[in-house]
Design a protein around this motif. Sequence first.
Motif, PDB file in Angstrom:
ATOM      1  N   VAL A 116      57.924  39.642  43.224  1.00 53.30           N
ATOM      2  CA  VAL A 116      56.705  40.422  43.849  1.00 53.30           C
ATOM      3  C   VAL A 116      56.275  41.405  42.584  1.00 53.30           C
ATOM      4  O   VAL A 116      54.860  41.411  42.449  1.00 53.30           O
ATOM      5  N   LEU A 117      56.964  41.990  41.788  1.00 58.82           N
ATOM      6  CA  LEU A 117      56.852  42.862  40.862  1.00 58.82           C
ATOM      7  C   LEU A 117      56.079  42.299  39.696  1.00 58.82           C
ATOM      8  O   LEU A 117      55.040  42.761  39.292  1.00 58.82           O
ATOM      9  N   ALA A 118      56.782  40.961  39.377  1.00 60.97           N
ATOM     10  CA  ALA A 118      56.076  40.083  38.148  1.00 60.97           C
ATOM     11  C   ALA A 118      54.537  39.844  38.606  1.00 60.97           C
ATOM     12  O   ALA A 118      53.889  40.166  37.869  1.00 60.97           O
ATOM     13  N   VAL A 119      54.488  39.178  39.913  1.00 58.51           N
ATOM     14  CA  VAL A 119      53.031  38.937  40.211  1.00 58.51           C
ATOM     15  C   VAL A 119      52.039  39.892  40.423  1.00 58.51           C
ATOM     16  O   VAL A 119      50.918  39.834  39.971  1.00 58.51           O
ATOM     17  N   GLY A 120      52.696  41.247  41.015  1.00 62.95           N
ATOM     18  CA  GLY A 120      51.632  42.398  40.768  1.00 62.95           C
ATOM     19  C   GLY A 120      51.370  42.653  39.592  1.00 62.95           C
ATOM     20  O   GLY A 120      50.160  43.267  39.426  1.00 62.95           O
ATOM     21  N   LEU A 121      52.231  42.778  38.559  1.00 64.74           N
ATOM     22  CA  LEU A 121      51.833  43.090  37.327  1.00 64.74           C
ATOM     23  C   LEU A 121      50.843  42.258  36.677  1.00 64.74           C
ATOM     24  O   LEU A 121      50.049  42.574  35.956  1.00 64.74           O
ATOM     25  N   VAL A 122      50.797  40.847  36.919  1.00 64.06           N
ATOM     26  CA  VAL A 122      49.925  40.043  36.298  1.00 64.06           C
ATOM     27  C   VAL A 122      48.791  40.174  36.987  1.00 64.06           C
ATOM     28  O   VAL A 122      47.422  40.083  36.418  1.00 64.06           O
ATOM     29  N   ILE A 123      48.629  40.662  38.366  1.00 65.40           N
ATOM     30  CA  ILE A 123      47.368  40.890  38.974  1.00 65.40           C
ATOM     31  C   ILE A 123      46.896  42.041  38.509  1.00 65.40           C
ATOM     32  O   ILE A 123      45.545  42.240  38.215  1.00 65.40           O
ATOM     33  N   LEU A 124      47.709  43.187  38.109  1.00 70.31           N
ATOM     34  CA  LEU A 124      47.217  44.437  37.713  1.00 70.31           C
ATOM     35  C   LEU A 124      46.602  44.139  36.267  1.00 70.31           C
ATOM     36  O   LEU A 124      45.598  44.667  35.814  1.00 70.31           O
ATOM     37  N   ALA A 125      47.266  43.378  35.529  1.00 69.40           N
ATOM     38  CA  ALA A 125      46.777  43.226  34.365  1.00 69.40           C
ATOM     39  C   ALA A 125      45.456  42.083  34.110  1.00 69.40           C
ATOM     40  O   ALA A 125      44.412  42.569  33.354  1.00 69.40           O
ATOM     41  N   LEU A 126      45.292  41.307  35.082  1.00 68.81           N
ATOM     42  CA  LEU A 126      43.802  40.656  35.343  1.00 68.81           C
ATOM     43  C   LEU A 126      42.879  41.577  35.851  1.00 68.81           C
ATOM     44  O   LEU A 126      41.592  41.433  35.437  1.00 68.81           O
ATOM     45  N   LEU A 127      43.205  42.390  36.816  1.00 69.04           N
ATOM     46  CA  LEU A 127      42.027  42.959  37.494  1.00 69.04           C
ATOM     47  C   LEU A 127      42.201  44.474  37.333  1.00 69.04           C
ATOM     48  O   LEU A 127      41.101  45.166  37.507  1.00 69.04           O
TER      49      LEU A 127
END
Length: 303
Positions: A32-43
């Motif tokens: 969950v943290l990894a997916v959240g960080l990827v979303i944060l990096a993208l958006l």
Amino acid sequence: MSDVVIDPAIPEAAATGQTRGASALAGRVGLVLAVGLVILALLGPLLAPDPTAMTDGLLTGPSGGHLFGTDNYGRDVFARWLAGARPLVVVGWISAIGAVLIGTLLGVVAAAVRGLASSAIMRAVDVMLAFPSLLLAMALVAALGNGLPSITIGIGVAYVPQIARMAYGLAQSVLVSAYVEQAYHAGASTWTVLKRHVVPNIAAPVVVFGTSIVGWAMLAAATLNFLGLGTNPPTPDWGADLRLGGQYLYQAWWMSVFPGVGVMAAVLSANLLGDFAARHLDIRGPRSQRRRQRATGTGGGNR
């Protein structure tokens, strides 16, 4: 009255189940943290206001107008925090993926060709392993110049020898297996053996180790930016903002705490994701043993 005998295997099994449950939960948290960080990096950069915009409010604490406060230039720390995730995540993942691909290729080739070429590859790997990864990355970045491409290349190259050494050992253990010898006797080429037997059998442990390298790569990227070898001001970056916040730690703790929490969460997510990958791929469990038995033709059971 008869004595009640408790099977010692019962509490041991319960403890094992609890450990597995905790490991599975940690793995899900990491995912969950990894997916959240990827979303944060993208958006994040798209959602944040201009992270370089200056205001009159210097070193103001967290408030409704500025959730994470402002820095010594009056810039919004929350905007910089949102935009600063992208460099760390991009560098960490790209450098780790590059290291896994190149390192695996070198290790497998060295194990397959043997002779002088194999010795040359592995001696070069040993020389690189003699240097700490961060020091090697710093030297490469200093030679290539500042910037995200430089630190991505530097960190990726610095972790190639670790992957290469691991892939070399795993590939060697597969190449001396009986089923590989049978494949050679049946007329299979080296390329066929590598594609059908070696790579599938070493992929799981290499991927698991690669996920742990993502965390090390992110930490190395933050360190290089902290030392001023990465992004150039005023580009937002958690490592660079940590360095700036250190000068005002007692006056404005928020300048250091929020980027530091971001780096910690990024590294933690990669480490927990490694546990999730190890558990999901089951590199040491019964499913992995059954896969190896099917590959070697030694598995029992109904056909």
